[in-house]
Design a protein around this motif. Structure first.
Motif, PDB file in Angstrom:
ATOM      1  N   VAL A 129       0.849  -1.193   0.000  1.00 42.22           N
ATOM      2  CA  VAL A 129       0.000   0.000   0.000  1.00 42.22           C
ATOM      3  C   VAL A 129       0.881   1.239   0.000  1.00 42.22           C
ATOM      4  N   ARG A 130       0.653   2.133  -0.968  1.00 49.75           N
ATOM      5  CA  ARG A 130       1.461   3.350  -1.120  1.00 49.75           C
ATOM      6  C   ARG A 130       0.608   4.590  -0.840  1.00 49.75           C
ATOM      7  N   PRO A 131       0.485   5.003   0.410  1.00 47.77           N
ATOM      8  CA  PRO A 131      -0.351   6.169   0.719  1.00 47.77           C
ATOM      9  C   PRO A 131       0.292   7.473   0.261  1.00 47.77           C
ATOM     10  N   VAL A 132      -0.558   8.489   0.087  1.00 46.98           N
ATOM     11  CA  VAL A 132      -0.089   9.831  -0.249  1.00 46.98           C
ATOM     12  C   VAL A 132       0.082  10.621   1.052  1.00 46.98           C
ATOM     13  N   TRP A 133       0.047  11.959   0.970  1.00 44.74           N
ATOM     14  CA  TRP A 133       0.215  12.796   2.163  1.00 44.74           C
ATOM     15  C   TRP A 133      -0.877  12.517   3.187  1.00 44.74           C
ATOM     16  N   MET A 155      -4.124  13.486  -0.799  1.00 50.77           N
ATOM     17  CA  MET A 155      -4.103  13.357   0.656  1.00 50.77           C
ATOM     18  C   MET A 155      -4.973  12.183   1.078  1.00 50.77           C
ATOM     19  N   ILE A 156      -4.598  11.593   2.207  1.00 50.52           N
ATOM     20  CA  ILE A 156      -5.342  10.464   2.756  1.00 50.52           C
ATOM     21  C   ILE A 156      -5.430  10.614   4.271  1.00 50.52           C
ATOM     22  N   ALA A 157      -6.613  10.442   4.820  1.00 52.80           N
ATOM     23  CA  ALA A 157      -6.772  10.477   6.273  1.00 52.80           C
ATOM     24  C   ALA A 157      -6.104   9.253   6.889  1.00 52.80           C
ATOM     25  N   ARG A 158      -5.370   9.478   7.978  1.00 52.99           N
ATOM     26  CA  ARG A 158      -4.721   8.347   8.650  1.00 52.99           C
ATOM     27  C   ARG A 158      -5.738   7.265   9.017  1.00 52.99           C
ATOM     28  N   ALA A 159      -6.897   7.681   9.486  1.00 50.63           N
ATOM     29  CA  ALA A 159      -7.912   6.705   9.890  1.00 50.63           C
ATOM     30  C   ALA A 159      -8.394   5.885   8.709  1.00 50.63           C
ATOM     31  N   TYR A 182      -6.007   7.648  -2.117  1.00 50.58           N
ATOM     32  CA  TYR A 182      -6.184   9.029  -1.688  1.00 50.58           C
ATOM     33  C   TYR A 182      -7.669   9.297  -1.461  1.00 50.58           C
ATOM     34  N   ASN A 183      -7.955  10.352  -0.712  1.00 49.79           N
ATOM     35  CA  ASN A 183      -9.333  10.795  -0.478  1.00 49.79           C
ATOM     36  C   ASN A 183      -9.755  11.800  -1.536  1.00 49.79           C
ATOM     37  N   GLU A 184     -11.046  11.816  -1.816  1.00 47.63           N
ATOM     38  CA  GLU A 184     -11.658  12.851  -2.646  1.00 47.63           C
ATOM     39  C   GLU A 184     -13.112  12.973  -2.221  1.00 47.63           C
ATOM     40  N   PRO A 185     -13.823  14.015  -2.642  1.00 47.72           N
ATOM     41  CA  PRO A 185     -15.210  14.187  -2.201  1.00 47.72           C
ATOM     42  C   PRO A 185     -16.086  13.005  -2.586  1.00 47.72           C
ATOM     43  N   GLY A 279      -0.807  18.576   5.285  1.00 46.80           N
ATOM     44  CA  GLY A 279      -0.454  17.216   4.906  1.00 46.80           C
ATOM     45  C   GLY A 279       0.927  16.847   5.393  1.00 46.80           C
ATOM     46  N   THR A 280       1.056  15.629   5.881  1.00 42.43           N
ATOM     47  CA  THR A 280       2.354  15.128   6.345  1.00 42.43           C
ATOM     48  C   THR A 280       2.514  13.705   5.882  1.00 42.43           C
ATOM     49  N   LEU A 281       3.650  13.144   6.143  1.00 38.36           N
ATOM     50  CA  LEU A 281       3.879  11.740   5.846  1.00 38.36           C
ATOM     51  C   LEU A 281       4.142  10.939   7.107  1.00 38.36           C
TER      52      LEU A 281
END
Length: 282
Positions: A129-133, A155-159, A182-185, A279-281
């Motif tokens: 799994v390669r998450p974004v910010w 961006m992706i929520a940690r949760a 990543y998240n989007e609306p 955003g962070t990593l």
């Protein structure tokens, strides 16, 4: 209910704790590993394990990503277990050496690439799994999109990431895949099996060409001491130098028509490769 091992730093508020909490919410038995040098602890945790979620700690990627994969694979073999390995990597791996994150540390990209390659070539079933910010948005606040575009960003929520890692451990359809997210609306993802099933298998990319640039010299760590006949000092020192192997073949050959699951149709968003506000990593 399954037995799920979470191998992470264990720091308060870390992603590893979110993964462990999510797994318990789902009714799984959870064992937390914070020190892969503890041979007896690692062996006890992996005995009878159905899945292992590896959240590499910060720092030397050769030790904490590649070395951890080698150690967990060796330990699983020692206890005759074949847990599903879910490896947390980074979206920057798909971007290659010119991405700003990969230029902060010359060992970061080779170490993460080696960890992914080790997972793909090892004896355990796996998901990468390669998450974004990262963001701290509440779970389920947005739609969740999976993509196999190597140049993705967002961006992706940690949760939401924690929920994805646990879902990947649960769903057989996630095995043998590498993807970013990543998240989007939009509404939250609920059909996990369908989302994983829509992804391309890594085996479909097995004939991609090697790239010498990904074979930069690096100290490929062996398993932590006590897990092999020729132990190295993975997760303790730089590990033993070894000849580099070929690069990983999934998500490295440039943009294609990729499945996008969980979001509205349209092109994958590609903002500039710098962290959006907040955003962070980590």
């Amino acid at each position: 209910m399954a037995r799920l091992v979470v191998a992470a730093s264990g720091l308060r508020g870390s992603l590893g704790l979110l993964v462990a909490a999510r797994a318990r919410e789902r009714g799984h038995e959870v064992a937390e590993l914070t020190d892969l040098r503890d041979r007896e602890g690692v062996l006890a945790a992996l005995a009878g394990a159905d899945a292992v979620v590896l959240v590499p700690r910060r720092g030397n990627a050769w030790q904490h990503a590649h070395g951890a994969v080698v150690t967990l694979t060796a330990a699983a073999a020692a206890v005759r277990a074949t847990p599903h390995l879910v490896l947390l990597s980074s979206f920057a791996t798909g971007h290659g050496p010119m991405h700003p994150l990969n230029r902060t540390d010359p060992a970061l990209l080779p170490g993460r690439t080696a960890a992914e390659r080790e997972a793909r070539s090892g004896r355990l079933p796996y998901t990468i799994v390669r998450p974004v910010w990262f963001s701290d948005d509440p779970a389920g606040s947005h739609a969740l999109t999976f993509t196999q575009d190597p140049r993705t960003d967002g961006m992706i929520a940690r949760a939401d990431l924690a929920a994805t890692l646990v879902a990947a451990a649960e769903e057989p359809a996630a095995r043998g895949t590498t993807f970013a997210l990543y998240n989007e609306p939009g509404p939250p993802l609920t059909e996990w099996a369908a989302a994983f099933a829509a992804l391309r298998r890594d085996a479909d990319d097995a004939d991609d060409a090697d790239d010498a640039e990904s074979r930069e010299a690096g100290p490929e760590a062996g398993p932590a001491e006590g897990f092999a006949a020729d132990p190295a000092t993975a997760l303790v020192s730089e590990g033993r130098p070894a000849a580099g192997r070929g690069r990983d073949t999934a998500l490295d050959s440039g943009p294609r028509d990729q499945p996008r699951v969980g979001g509205a149709p349209g092109p994958v968003p590609r903002p500039a490769p710098t962290s959006p506000t907040g955003g962070t990593l980590a």
